[in-house]
Write a protein that holds these residues in place. Structure first.
Motif, short mmCIF file in Angstrom:
data_model
loop_
_atom_site.label_atom_id
_atom_site.label_comp_id
_atom_site.label_asym_id
_atom_site.label_seq_id
_atom_site.Cartn_x
_atom_site.Cartn_y
_atom_site.Cartn_z
N ALA A 49 0.88 -1.30 -0.04
CA ALA A 49 -0.08 -0.04 -0.14
C ALA A 49 0.85 1.11 0.02
O ALA A 49 0.96 2.15 1.00
CB ALA A 49 -0.93 -0.03 1.27
N MET A 52 -1.20 4.44 0.99
CA MET A 52 -1.10 4.47 2.53
C MET A 52 -0.21 5.04 3.28
O MET A 52 -0.26 5.77 4.25
CB MET A 52 -1.68 3.22 3.15
CG MET A 52 -1.99 3.09 4.57
SD MET A 52 -2.60 1.32 5.07
CE MET A 52 -2.54 1.83 7.05
N ASN A 53 1.11 4.52 2.77
CA ASN A 53 2.37 5.04 3.37
C ASN A 53 2.64 6.72 3.24
O ASN A 53 3.23 7.09 4.00
CB ASN A 53 3.45 4.28 2.73
CG ASN A 53 3.28 2.85 3.06
OD1 ASN A 53 2.84 2.24 3.93
ND2 ASN A 53 3.97 1.95 2.25
N CYS A 55 0.11 8.91 2.91
CA CYS A 55 -0.99 9.52 3.56
C CYS A 55 -0.68 10.09 4.93
O CYS A 55 -0.50 9.29 5.97
CB CYS A 55 -2.36 8.66 3.62
SG CYS A 55 -3.71 9.44 4.51
N SER A 58 -2.59 8.32 7.44
CA SER A 58 -2.29 6.73 7.47
C SER A 58 -3.69 6.05 7.29
O SER A 58 -4.07 4.86 8.17
CB SER A 58 -1.48 6.30 8.72
OG SER A 58 -0.53 6.93 8.67
N ILE A 59 -4.66 6.64 6.63
CA ILE A 59 -5.95 5.90 6.16
C ILE A 59 -5.61 4.54 5.38
O ILE A 59 -4.71 4.47 4.75
CB ILE A 59 -6.83 6.69 5.30
CG1 ILE A 59 -7.06 8.12 5.96
CG2 ILE A 59 -7.93 6.01 4.80
CD1 ILE A 59 -8.20 9.06 5.13
N ASP A 60 -6.19 3.44 5.81
CA ASP A 60 -6.22 2.19 5.27
C ASP A 60 -6.91 2.19 3.89
O ASP A 60 -7.84 1.96 3.76
CB ASP A 60 -6.69 1.18 5.95
CG ASP A 60 -6.13 -0.41 5.63
OD1 ASP A 60 -5.92 -0.32 4.27
OD2 ASP A 60 -6.17 -1.29 6.46
N LEU A 63 -8.12 -1.05 2.14
CA LEU A 63 -9.40 -1.58 3.07
C LEU A 63 -10.59 -0.73 2.68
O LEU A 63 -11.65 -1.28 2.25
CB LEU A 63 -9.23 -1.56 4.22
CG LEU A 63 -10.18 -1.94 4.98
CD1 LEU A 63 -10.66 -3.27 4.84
CD2 LEU A 63 -9.87 -1.65 6.75
N THR A 79 -13.69 3.24 8.19
CA THR A 79 -12.24 3.16 7.91
C THR A 79 -11.58 4.26 7.84
O THR A 79 -10.60 4.72 8.32
CB THR A 79 -11.98 2.07 6.74
OG1 THR A 79 -12.50 0.85 7.09
CG2 THR A 79 -10.47 2.03 6.62
N GLN A 83 -9.17 7.10 11.12
CA GLN A 83 -7.83 7.82 11.15
C GLN A 83 -7.88 9.22 10.88
O GLN A 83 -6.99 10.28 11.17
CB GLN A 83 -6.94 7.21 9.91
CG GLN A 83 -6.53 5.74 10.17
CD GLN A 83 -5.63 5.65 11.46
OE1 GLN A 83 -5.98 5.30 12.58
NE2 GLN A 83 -4.55 6.03 11.35
N CYS A 100 -1.47 10.51 -2.02
CA CYS A 100 -1.71 8.84 -2.33
C CYS A 100 -1.98 8.55 -3.86
O CYS A 100 -1.57 7.56 -4.18
CB CYS A 100 -3.08 8.56 -1.70
SG CYS A 100 -4.56 9.92 -2.14
#
Length: 449
Positions: A49, A52-53, A55, A58-60, A63, A79, A83, A100
């Motif tokens: 991801a 995600m890294n 963001c 750190s929102i998944d 998912l 979800t 965050q 992102c």
């Protein structure tokens, strides 16, 4: 061209009334259900991801996109909100093309990333429209926390503190809560009162009171807050505006204004046709505020709008997307120019003289020769500053409040986050992350008291 467009000077009503709602409509219309499913299906759901890294909150992302693809937008919203409780606003204003979406594997493979921001908006809009609340308060702690500033950092901190069972009072100097989300973002990015709807959604968890018209350094002081509350979080943003340092600026001629004030006036206007704008407008700066001011001046009916930036295109803080947006609206962007003199006649702006610049040994230097752009309105968008007197007693670094990775300041019991701290980067999403993380630090502090 309408008759109003030919008016010299600063005047309202340059366009036909029907043009204003069209010009200031939603920049990115929301995805419908089918469009969201099609876009979600493009996601590879990468194990590592990279989206995600990068963001800040750190929102998944894989998912929540999978949840959308399986017909569960409320699960996706939960979800996101776990965050980033201001995920709806960030979906609209976050520079996803630099974060992102730039990291998206589809971007690397095809040059066309998954529309992560629009998918985030799709899910969060559904949850907010339905009034769906995903979080409840922990047992009440009996502790009280003051949050100064009702912007992204303050709202994020207040929500997380309320979740942890603390009572929160938010103080803000403005007539409305929301901070830059309410006053500092282009109208076409968040139309239809979304900023206030989000404030209501965030505070619906309970335990959060908002008191408006209170400013730190005026009727609020850190000493008094320390007496009345168990901890304090500062999310006060940046109240000052940098000067042009140009001849004639100190005379404050009519037509010379701060871009942030112009944007705030637009955001609060009930009738855009009543807002005056110059026929020929110059915006000094190269960031997002400069772009927002320039584009909106054009949308209000300015005939010529020119942005002038002292360095090259590659140095501009505004994203490539924002620069392209400005160009598409007819804004001319000129580089390697710095203001030298504001030209006036009878106390009114008639032009601006600019000096050509260059980099020499890594330093920006004036080249000694100039050019003049005739105009009747000049907006300053060259950065904001912390009004240091409002936080007297706190350590400052680089002109902002010094804070550690948890938001702790040099004064015990005081945390800070957002644009006012030395780690702020003028992004809503970063301010949210800093407010959220400071709230967790405050919670640990209060648990140990």
């Amino acid at each position: 061209m309408s008759e109003g467009m030919l008016k010299d000077g600063i005047a309202p009503g340059r366009l036909h009334p029907a043009k204003y709602p069209e010009n200031f409509s939603d920049l990115h219309p929301p995805l419908d259900r089918h469009e969201a499913f099609v876009e979600a299906d493009r996601c590879y759901f990468c194990f590592d991801a990279p989206c995600m890294n990068v963001c800040p909150t750190s929102i998944d992302i894989p998912l929540f996109i999978r949840e959308i693809s399986t017909g569960n937008p409320l699960g996706a919203a939960e979800t996101i909100f776990e965050q980033n409780i201001l995920g709806g606003m960030c979906a609209r204003v976050c520079p996803t093309e630099q974060l992102c979406e730039e990291a998206c594997v589809r971007m690397e493979a095809e040059g066309k990333p998954v529309k992560i921001g629009q998918l985030q908006r799709y899910a969060t809009d559904i949850a907010m429209d339905e009034g769906k609340q995903f979080f409840t308060r922990a047992p009440l702690s009996g502790k009280k926390v003051a949050v100064v500033g009702a912007g992204p950092a303050g709202l994020a901190a207040a929500h997380r503190l309320s979740m942890r069972g603390h009572d929160v009072t938010i103080f803000d100097a403005r007539p409305k809560a929301g901070g830059l989300n309410e006053y500092g973002i282009a109208t076409y990015k968040t139309p239809d009162g979304f900023a206030q709807a989000e404030v209501e959604y965030v505070t619906a968890i309970g335990g959060i009171e908002i008191e408006l018209g209170h400013a730190l350094g005026q009727d609020l002081s850190l000493d008094q807050l320390a007496k009345d509350f168990d901890a304090t979080f500062l999310g006060i943003g940046l109240g000052g505006v940098n000067a042009l340092r140009a001849e004639g600026e100190s005379e404050a001629p009519a037509g010379l204004a701060d871009a942030v004030d112009f944007i705030a006036e637009l955001r609060q206007a009930h009738d855009l046709s009543s807002l005056p704008v110059g026929r020929r407008v110059v915006v000094i700066g190269g960031g997002m505020t400069a772009i927002d001011a320039a584009v909106q001046a054009k949308l209000l009916g300015a005939e010529e709008v020119t942005m002038c930036y002292r360095r090259g295109q590659e140095h501009m803080n505004a994203s490539t997307f924002e620069q392209d947006l400005a160009a598409s609206k007819g804004v001319t962007i000129r580089h390697w120019l710095q203001p030298k003199r504001v030209i006036t006649d009878n106390g009114k702006v008639t032009g601006i003289e600019l000096e050509y610049t260059k980099l020499q040994d890594g330093r920006l230097m004036g080249m000694g020769h100039t050019m003049t752009i005739p105009c009747d309105q000049v907006f300053k968008a060259i950065g904001q500053t912390l009004e240091a007197e409002t936080v007297a007693g706190l350590e400052l670094r680089a002109g902002r409040i010094a804070a550690d990775s948890e938001g702790r300041t040099s004064r015990a019991g005081v945390w800070a986050g957002g644009d006012c701290i030395d780690m702020g980067d003028d992004l809503t999403v970063t301010a949210v992350a800093q407010g959220r993380d400071a709230a967790e630090s405050i919670n640990r502090y209060l648990a140990a008291k």
